[in-house]
Design a protein around this motif. Structure first.
Motif, PDB file in Angstrom:
ATOM      1  N   GLU A 275       0.859  -1.184   0.000  1.00 44.61           N
ATOM      2  CA  GLU A 275       0.000   0.000   0.000  1.00 44.61           C
ATOM      3  C   GLU A 275       0.896   1.234   0.000  1.00 44.61           C
ATOM      4  N   SER A 276       0.652   2.145  -0.906  1.00 42.50           N
ATOM      5  CA  SER A 276       1.483   3.340  -0.956  1.00 42.50           C
ATOM      6  C   SER A 276       0.843   4.410  -1.811  1.00 42.50           C
TER       7      SER A 276
ATOM      8  N   THR B 266      -4.703   1.997  -6.459  1.00 44.01           N
ATOM      9  CA  THR B 266      -6.023   1.571  -6.001  1.00 44.01           C
ATOM     10  C   THR B 266      -6.712   0.794  -7.111  1.00 44.01           C
TER      11      THR B 266
ATOM     12  N   ASP C 106     -12.738   5.602  -3.837  1.00 48.11           N
ATOM     13  CA  ASP C 106     -11.805   6.190  -2.867  1.00 48.11           C
ATOM     14  C   ASP C 106     -12.180   7.652  -2.617  1.00 48.11           C
TER      15      ASP C 106
ATOM     16  N   ARG D  18      -7.062  -3.902  -2.797  1.00 46.61           N
ATOM     17  CA  ARG D  18      -7.060  -2.438  -2.874  1.00 46.61           C
ATOM     18  C   ARG D  18      -8.460  -1.874  -3.071  1.00 46.61           C
TER      19      ARG D  18
ATOM     20  N   SER E 298      -6.711   2.249   2.529  1.00 48.92           N
ATOM     21  CA  SER E 298      -5.690   1.909   3.520  1.00 48.92           C
ATOM     22  C   SER E 298      -5.123   3.225   4.063  1.00 48.92           C
TER      23      SER E 298
ATOM     24  N   GLN F 262      -5.006   6.163   2.372  1.00 42.81           N
ATOM     25  CA  GLN F 262      -5.433   7.321   1.574  1.00 42.81           C
ATOM     26  C   GLN F 262      -5.799   8.538   2.437  1.00 42.81           C
TER      27      GLN F 262
ATOM     28  N   TYR G 279       3.610   1.277   3.110  1.00 43.40           N
ATOM     29  CA  TYR G 279       3.590   0.238   4.137  1.00 43.40           C
ATOM     30  C   TYR G 279       4.750  -0.729   3.912  1.00 43.40           C
TER      31      TYR G 279
ATOM     32  N   SER H  24       1.730  -4.360   5.715  1.00 40.50           N
ATOM     33  CA  SER H  24       0.772  -4.613   4.638  1.00 40.50           C
ATOM     34  C   SER H  24      -0.162  -5.771   4.981  1.00 40.50           C
TER      35      SER H  24
ATOM     36  N   HIS I 170      -4.473  -4.489   4.843  1.00 42.06           N
ATOM     37  CA  HIS I 170      -5.540  -4.714   3.862  1.00 42.06           C
ATOM     38  C   HIS I 170      -6.388  -5.916   4.243  1.00 42.06           C
TER      39      HIS I 170
END
Lengths: 802, 292
Positions: A221-222, A239, A245, A274, A278, A280, A298, A303, A307
């Protein structure tokens, strides 16, 4: 103009322009990914950026007594330390229910739940700041057992407050997120199972279990949030669905949606993980607070907590058949552990119930599917989405029933197979080709892999169970064969307004026609960018197509989920192209290029030209357009679907059905319980193969993910703690575990979908798991009612856990 | 954290003497994982990659001297024929990338009970060479592993080499993982027959707090094995050997496997390795050479 060659040219649309649908052009990201040059979301960098980091709960269930951030904020290099008190708007978010805190308040409901976030000038500084945040907890009893959560009235509640969107028809109460019953035939009129059992010639009943699988994407996640001058924020993010989102982030920030702009960053795999937010909102909050770009990435262990996973399931099945194998009735009770927050659990229950008995004609069905809250890690979307768990159960039951009847397992499946015109247990008619019996026969008739003794070098360890571990030279190794077939709904179900948007622009650039396609659809590795370009080439007859980066400047494309993007965004691009084409024809009429009075029959765009079937090339597009650009935006919707009714579970809830049939051949070391999958061959009907090479990749990848679930992939949870949050101990198949795969693709078009295509990504994930476990059962003679199968189970050693 | 880069062994030993808490690093496949996870934060790293002799191997009268910095890939390609069980273990280590960097010395330094090198070193009667400014000493592998991740190495010592006697009989290594490659051992077993001394060596991995030998099994087999003909051991002998090997384990339940399975698996691996070794032993007798 009247040369015979040119008059025939436009007959087939895809013949006029290279790299249209049905061909396999190169994907633009392929070489970059293979050489390591592709920029993933974790690679982003800004000169003045800060690093965001998350403090997580060490307890699965605890009341928060207080949070003291003073020590952290005092640390030099720390720019912000935020808790739930700093959330500017809505304090909760969620895909279906808004039940998940942006940052925990009141209590924490799973180990790893975000409690505070910091922004600092260096990741190390941020980490030290986390260590200085003091959180007081009063530890509460965890709710670890999903069956107790579902059925024990004395079980503590995970959520004391009712989520605002809880729907009455979901039967929400206590820790139940959703209960969906289905009753058909005699069960609809209240018959007890004993009455049907008495009429059956053969009855088989068993309990099955599926462990918690992880999507195991490689890109953690990034993303990076950049504050904007208008008080809004620009978020660059990996995503699956930009607009969902945006819809959740904006209210949490207290901003209108147009001030929260998202652009898709390089996605390193998704598989459902995704779909939920996470980091965002956290990154946006930190960026708005500090006025600096904030990047959050993450780590791998984080991670695993960051998620949702595939719902673990416990299932109780009973099947009764007549003496000739014709199914008389089937019952299923399935409990899906949704963990701490609802995520996609209601929809997963909808799939697990409606497809719970699989692609079989069952005249009397009784299904109860439950999704529950526990204080385990949250579970939500993963490739196969509720259908995977049920498929492992009903396919295991079909094998058990065949054994009980002394029938061949494939013959039993063929005898009860659905086909076009059949109704599944929700009463929905399968109104598209579904040649299941033919698919099963084709799969059975595929050539078998060579026997061990026919191998060029049978002593090659890589051909043996245990592989390079050198645990057998053939001792104890027995071969087994098994089959599996799964039915999967494709696109969103149950009345959801599922749509996608595409903007297509045609203009002349440097004397050549060029097309620009703009959608918000997330390329998650599946090859959607390539397919969008292929569709534009086919529809507009133009070779030069640019697919713009996905962002929220164009309407929603829906999620890259549910095997739906070729159908939905493919459909949107096709529809927008058709609108552009109509405008070109209109322009040509205005200019007299198409003679007045021409009916329009046989007109097309091909090879960069406007072509008439009868008169050949009328004009080149570049000449016709001159300086003009033709741009159209279209929303595409599939046909509407219905909610299941809350008492009998009837309703046409699904858009489209997909199916894959697998045959697995395995070599099993009976003493050590190790498995080598020798072959994993598939037959899948995809309606129309838009990009045959990418399609093969989807089928191979889906099958490999199912192989993982069959033999090794499981997040082990003990009292809410993940025991194996790393790729050292969460094992996914390597190339030595993944056999060659023969793939037979059928193309029976679905009359309702663009080009007749059928979503392809999920069905192979369903069928490969039961096929492999069936093959291991065949080799070992053991019942093996749990996936993944562990070496202990095969070797007949007691379970690892109490 | 200081990063020291000695260019000679003398400099390295001096550095280790001055900074006994400094952690030596070669391939970094273990050390970097610990650092990245913030499990350890040593005051200094001592980079040994510039010291050429650590990356060398040689034969001394048939015995193998393996520098502590020889990578697994080079063990397989080079001296592997002189240390068959170690070569087999090296082949089973992780992925090609890790095998290119990871070293036998690093495996010994970390001394994880799951380290792949330990069982073959125990079975083959290897000796670990330790050096410090105080001098060089040699510790048999069987005396090297003292506790969980604790060894006979003193704080000021570096592991410089491993010495393996010339194989005087068949050697085998087996390792169980839940997938067919790139996996940490759930259980591992190594066996070495010494036709000259008529002794048996064993090594067990991932089944006790440290790598261990199955001494009772060794003595039992040394007595029961038909050293003259290498005749296939009778079924009760094979079974008993497996039982004795299994009884040397002190396994735990963890995320990789159950204690009971580990014990069972060691028994199976021991029986199979014995059958392979006996067959090879007979073949060696027929060919006039003994598995040199």
């Amino acid at each position: 103009m009247t040369a015979p060659g040119t008059t025939r040219a436009p007959a087939g649309l895809s013949s006029g322009t290279p790299d249209g649908i049905g061909t396999s052009p190169r994907r633009p990201d392929g070489t970059l990914k293979a050489t390591g040059e592709f920029a993933y979301s974790s690679d982003m960098w800004a000169e003045d950026m800060l690093w965001g980091m998350t403090l997580r709960s060490p307890h699965p269930h605890a009341r928060i007594l207080g949070i003291d951030t003073t020590g952290a904020i005092a640390l030099p290099g720390v720019y912000a330390v935020l808790t739930h008190e700093d959330v500017p708007g809505e304090k909760r978010y969620g895909l279906e229910y808004r039940d998940q805190p942006v940052l925990a308040f009141g209590k924490v409901r799973y180990r790893g739940e975000p409690v505070a976030v910091v922004a600092a000038d260096h990741p190390e500084t941020a980490r030290r700041a986390l260590d200085r945040i003091r959180v007081g907890y009063e530890v509460l009893e965890p709710v670890s057992d999903p069956r107790a959560a579902a059925f024990d009235p004395d079980c503590p509640l995970v959520h004391e407050e009712e989520p605002p969107e809880a729907r009455e028809e979901y039967g929400r109460r206590g820790n139940l997120v959703r209960h969906q019953p289905i009753r058909t035939g005699a069960f609809a009129s209240g018959a007890a199972v004993e009455e049907l059992r008495a009429r059956a010639g053969a009855v088989v009943a068993a309990d099955y279990e599926v462990g918690m699988q992880d999507q195991a994407f490689l890109g953690p996640e990034s993303g990076m949030a950049v504050p904007a001058e208008d008080g809004g924020v620009d978020l660059y993010i990996a995503t699956q669905w930009l607009h969902v989102d945006q819809r959740q982030i904006a209210p949490a920030l207290g901003l209108p949606e147009d001030k929260v702009r998202l652009t898709l960053a390089g996605v390193g795999g998704a598989f459902g993980a995704r779909e939920d937010l996470s980091m965002q909102i956290h990154a946006c909050m930190l960026a708005l607070r500090t006025g600096r770009p904030v990047k959050i990435v993450y780590g791998r262990e984080e991670s695993f907590y960051g998620h949702v996973h595939r719902h673990p399931a416990t299932m109780r099945f009973e099947h009764g058949a007549m003496g000739d194998g014709t199914l008389l009735y089937a019952t299923l009770e399935i409990v899906l552990d949704g963990g701490a927050y609802a995520s996609a659990t209601p929809a997963v229950v909808g799939v697990a119930s409606s497809l719970g008995l699989g692609p079989y004609e069952v005249p009397n069905a009784r299904v109860d599917a439950y999704g529950v809250y526990t204080t385990n890690p949250p579970c939500g979307a993963m490739r196969g989405f509720g259908a995977v768990q049920a498929c492992f159960g009903y396919e295991s039951q079909m094998d058990r029933l065949a054994a009980e009847l002394g029938m061949d397992p494939v013959d039993l499946r063929i005898k009860n197979a659905v086909s076009q015109g059949s109704r599944i247990i929700t009463g929905q008619e399968i109104d598209m080709p579904l040649p299941m019996a033919e698919m099963l026969r084709r799969c059975r008739d595929m050539p078998m892999p060579p026997a061990r003794e026919e191998l060029e070098d049978p002593s090659d360890l890589r051909t043996l169970p245990g592989g390079t571990g050198n645990t057998t030279h053939g001792e104890g190794v027995v071969r087994g064969v098994g089959y599996g077939v799964g039915l999967k709904n494709l696109c969103y179900s149950e009345g959801f307004d599922d749509h996608s948007t595409a903007r297509v622009r045609l203009e002349a650039v440097g004397g050549e026609p060029a097309v620009t396609v703009h959608t918000a659809a997330a390329e998650v590795g599946q090859g959607l960018v390539t397919v969008q370009g292929q569709i534009a080439r086919t529809e507009l007859g133009v070779e030069r197509v640019t697919v713009l980066p996905a962002d929220t400047r164009v309407g929603s494309a829906g999620s890259s989920s549910a095997s739906r993007q070729s159908y939905m965004t493919g459909g949107a691009v096709k529809t927008a192209c058709e609108a552009v084409r109509d405008r070109v024809f209109a322009l040509a009429r205005e200019r007299g290029t198409i003679p007045a009075g021409h009916s329009g029959e046989g007109l097309s765009l091909a090879g960069g030209k406007l072509v008439s079937a009868s008169e050949g090339v009328l004009a080149s597009l570049a000449e016709l357009l001159g300086g003009a650009a033709v741009e159209e935006t279209r929303e595409y919707r599939h046909r509407p679907t219905e909610m299941l009714d809350p008492t009998r579970g009837q309703g046409s809830s699904h858009t489209q059905f997909g199916m894959c049939v697998h045959r697995a051949v395995v070599d099993v070391d009976l003493e050590l319980g190790l498995v080598k999958v020798v072959a994993l061959d598939a037959v899948q009907d995809v309606g129309k193969a838009l990009h045959p090479q990418q399609l093969a990749g989807q089928i191979q990848g889906g099958a490999a993910q199912g192989l993982g679930l069959a033999l090794m992939e499981e997040i082990q949870v003990e009292e809410g703690r993940i025991k194996n949050p790393s790729f050292t101990d969460y094992l996914i198949p390597t190339i030595l575990d993944t056999p060659p795969m023969r793939i037979d693709v059928l193309e029976h078009p679905d009359p309702h979908s663009p080009y007749g295509l059928r979503g392809a990504g999920e069905p192979p994930t369903l069928s490969s798991t039961p096929a492999i476990v069936a093959a291991v059962r065949h080799a070992t003679g053991r019942p093996l009612t749990r996936a993944p199968v562990r070496p202990e189970d095969i070797a007949g050693i007691g379970p690892r856990r109490p | 954290m200081d990063f020291l880069r000695p260019s000679t062994l003398e400099e390295a030993l001096a550095a280790k003497s001055e900074r006994p808490a400094g952690v030596p690093i070669m391939g970094g496949t273990d050390v970097m994982v610990d650092l990245n996870f913030d499990r350890s934060r040593p005051p200094a790293l001592i980079d040994l990659t510039r010291i050429a002799e650590l990356r060398e191997w040689s034969l001394e009268g048939g015995a193998l001297r393996l520098g502590a910095g020889v990578s697994y890939t080079r063990v397989i390609d080079g001296p592997g024929a002189h240390a068959p069980a170690l070569a087999q273990a090296s082949r089973s280590v992780a992925s090609p990338q890790i095998r290119n960097r990871g070293t036998v010395g690093g495996n010994l330094g970390g001394a994880s009970p799951a380290g792949d090198c330990h069982p073959p070193l125990l079975a083959a009667g290897a000796v670990v060479e330790l050096a410090s400014v105080r001098g060089v000493r040699r510790v048999p592998a069987r005396d090297f592993y003292l506790g969980p991740r604790r060894t006979a190495r003193q704080d000021d010592e570096l592991i410089t080499a491993v010495l393996l006697p010339r194989p005087a009989g068949p050697q085998h290594f087996s390792k169980i993982g839940t997938r067919n490659a790139m996996v940490i051992a759930v259980a591992a077993f190594a066996l070495a027959l010494d036709a000259e001394k008529r002794t048996v060596g064993t090594g067990l991995g991932s089944v006790a707090p440290t790598p261990v030998r199955a001494e009772e099994a060794e003595e039992f087999l040394a007595a029961e094995f038909d050293w003259d003909t290498g005749a296939p051991p009778a079924e009760p002998v094979v079974r008993r050997f497996g039982e004795l090997a299994a009884s040397a384990t002190r396994p735990i339940d963890d995320q990789r496997g159950s204690a009971e399975y580990r014990r069972h698996a060691v028994g199976v691996m021991a029986r199979r390795a014995l059958a392979w070794a006996a067959a090879e032993y007979r073949g060696g007798l027929g060919g006039g050479t003994r598995c040199a």
